[in-house]
Design a protein around this motif. Sequence first.
Motif, PDB file in Angstrom:
ATOM      1  N   VAL A   1       0.836  -1.189   0.000  1.00  0.00           N
ATOM      2  CA  VAL A   1       0.000   0.000   0.000  1.00  0.00           C
ATOM      3  C   VAL A   1       0.877   1.248   0.000  1.00  0.00           C
ATOM      4  N   ALA A   2       0.401   2.281  -0.676  1.00  0.00           N
ATOM      5  CA  ALA A   2       1.054   3.594  -0.645  1.00  0.00           C
ATOM      6  C   ALA A   2       0.072   4.587  -0.049  1.00  0.00           C
ATOM      7  N   ALA A   3       0.484   5.303   0.988  1.00  0.00           N
ATOM      8  CA  ALA A   3      -0.389   6.273   1.651  1.00  0.00           C
ATOM      9  C   ALA A   3       0.248   7.655   1.608  1.00  0.00           C
ATOM     10  N   THR A   4      -0.599   8.672   1.623  1.00  0.00           N
ATOM     11  CA  THR A   4      -0.137  10.068   1.641  1.00  0.00           C
ATOM     12  C   THR A   4      -0.925  10.818   2.689  1.00  0.00           C
ATOM     13  N   THR A   5      -0.208  11.486   3.591  1.00  0.00           N
ATOM     14  CA  THR A   5      -0.894  12.249   4.632  1.00  0.00           C
ATOM     15  C   THR A   5      -0.322  13.659   4.714  1.00  0.00           C
TER      16      THR A   5
END
Length: 372
Positions: free
Chosen positions: A70-74
Amino acid sequence: MTTSITGGDWEPYVLGTAPLEEGAAGGAVHRLPAWARAQVDDQLFRFVEACPVGGRIRFETDADEVFLTVAATTVVIDGVEPAVTLVVEQGEQETEIRLDAPTLLVVAEEQVVEVRPRSPEVVRIPVSGSGPVDIWLPHGARVELVSLAAAAPIVAVDAPGLRWTHYGSSISQGANAVSPVRTWPVAAARRLGWNLRNLSLGGNAQLDGFVARVIRDHPADLITLKVGINVVNADSMRERTFRPALHSFLDTIREGQPDTPIVVISAISCPAHEDAAGPTVTGSEGMAHAAVRAVERDVGALTLGRTRDVLAEVVTARADPGLTFWDGRDLLGPAEEGMLYDGLHPDQRGLDLIAARFADGILARLPMARSR
């Protein structure tokens, strides 16, 4: 034999979102389709819409572990990097897993000033090999799903229960909740055994027609609309526009779902705006309050109290047997204003209280939903 879910294979496995779209790393999760997103040019809207609040991956497998890439951006504001977590649920077992390498968007003065990119990460998730597995996706980050792999077949599983579509503001989106399953709509849905589609958009519950069309076209057994606070926060409407905008929103939903029960819920307590019109500003102490207006409050400027009156009047005027009004102060009222950590948003105690009161009260206010 290894099974891997990638690319266009994701659709039957991901619940509570719009269909995945092609992203830079994998399947980008969105809550609104591309045609709807194209109608707004707003940085906050683009981010909050892409946070998969209420979204989950659901499957069964005989394997004793799966690997989610998974790739997440916050977003980092004032130097604070929020935790980005998954919650894995299987039967009575619940495990929270923190992602170690989200891409960071550094924000100053409401603008992205720096991007700190990171690669997708592989998360090992132990499973028991017995019963459905739900992986609740992060509620405060954008997400791209690259793959789900196991040493045994991975089978998509339908989720039983009433189909519930909810629309609301940041309070319903719950970005400050401590985990994806502690936003109040998700907590209420799990308690009731319902399937949630959460279309709450922080700062953007503005009765936009494209959201009404999305709600119209998504089959549901129950629709709840929590309306008022964002209109006052942004000072975006006067009563002259607010009333017909609500009528139009309801008209659009009824075009596709003429008999689905709809509950219109007003704002919870917010001391800054009960009797003062917007816009909302945040003081140096971090508390929300009403701006000092450059003109006297004109006839039609909306206070939170007045939005409640208008919502109730519209529901009554429509004489729709499937349409109900619920005063949001029943969920969190003046006695609980100490749970508003910034004068506007509930802390986790407040979110938990709203979830419990909603779950306790919804069917009593909606007898049509009880028999579905």
